[in-house]
Design a protein around this motif. Sequence first.
Motif, PDB file in Angstrom:
ATOM      1  N   TYR A  49       1.213  -1.093  -0.125  1.00  0.00           N
ATOM      2  CA  TYR A  49       0.527  -0.480   0.306  1.00  0.00           C
ATOM      3  C   TYR A  49       0.917   1.073  -0.034  1.00  0.00           C
ATOM      4  CZ  TYR A  49       0.794  -0.100   5.021  1.00  0.00           C
ATOM      5  OH  TYR A  49       1.263   0.543   6.617  1.00  0.00           O
ATOM      6  N   ALA A  71      -2.586  -3.599  -4.993  1.00  0.00           N
ATOM      7  CA  ALA A  71      -3.278  -3.199  -3.294  1.00  0.00           C
ATOM      8  C   ALA A  71      -4.959  -2.933  -3.074  1.00  0.00           C
ATOM      9  CB  ALA A  71      -2.142  -1.983  -2.960  1.00  0.00           C
ATOM     10  N   HIS A  75      -6.567  -1.387   2.720  1.00  0.00           N
ATOM     11  CA  HIS A  75      -4.407  -0.913   3.699  1.00  0.00           C
ATOM     12  C   HIS A  75      -4.613   0.550   2.784  1.00  0.00           C
ATOM     13  CE1 HIS A  75      -3.633  -5.644   3.376  1.00  0.00           C
ATOM     14  NE2 HIS A  75      -4.791  -5.268   4.065  1.00  0.00           N
ATOM     15  N   LEU A  76      -5.240   0.784   1.179  1.00  0.00           N
ATOM     16  CA  LEU A  76      -5.506   2.207   0.771  1.00  0.00           C
ATOM     17  C   LEU A  76      -5.951   2.944   2.115  1.00  0.00           C
ATOM     18  CD1 LEU A  76      -4.540   0.962  -2.947  1.00  0.00           C
ATOM     19  CD2 LEU A  76      -3.319   2.349  -1.441  1.00  0.00           C
TER      20      LEU A  76
END
Length: 236
Positions: A49, A71, A75-76
Amino acid sequence: HAACEPHVIELCRFLSNMGAEVEGAGTPTIRIAGGRRLVGAEHRLEGDYIEAGSWLVAGAVTGGELEVSGARAEHLEPIVAVLKRMKVDCEVDEELLLLRPSSLVGVRQITTAPWPGFPSDMVSLISVLATQAAGRTLIHDWMYEARMFFVDKLVRMGAHITMCDPHRVLVEGPSRLRGKRLESPDIRAGMALLVAGLCAEGETVIEHGEVVLRGYEKVTERLRNIGAQISEEQRQ
């Protein structure tokens, strides 16, 4: 005070697949029972990420349009939430990160925090983004004292940055950056300088670029593939 980031959870899951007894992954307390015999296991690495966020910043400061895959959306979220405050036109759809040309603006303050807060590893890159945003942005990383010590290189390039103390910088933009010969102090600062060079006038030379390659595989080749004028030279 165990780290709770996704890569820590991923490591614990991998160790469990190898036969280790690990409990509490993703929480501040991880318990490991020793003495287990580990066996081979197969694991496919999840997307990074921080790297995905780095590509997003590179595209935003150059006015580009990108699709970044791999990703995970959850998580981002800590990164994307801050970038949206700066009016970066982006969205996450499952494992696809979409970026459109954006009119960047400064924000009152960006502060790092342990997961799931804004990651310290993105501070160097967000500092470059702030140099191209209209208005002032105060960036506060209370977690690592040495993180801000690279900003003098951005100042040499023409950025308007005031270092308040080892943990805080005030960035005023947008600034017209100019290419310089610089030295990469670490992975994240090196990538930030590389991104600054992409949006600067003239040629930027980054020495000790090998530290960047440790964290960003084939970075020059991948940047060339999306239109960057960049080359890599080996030391004699």
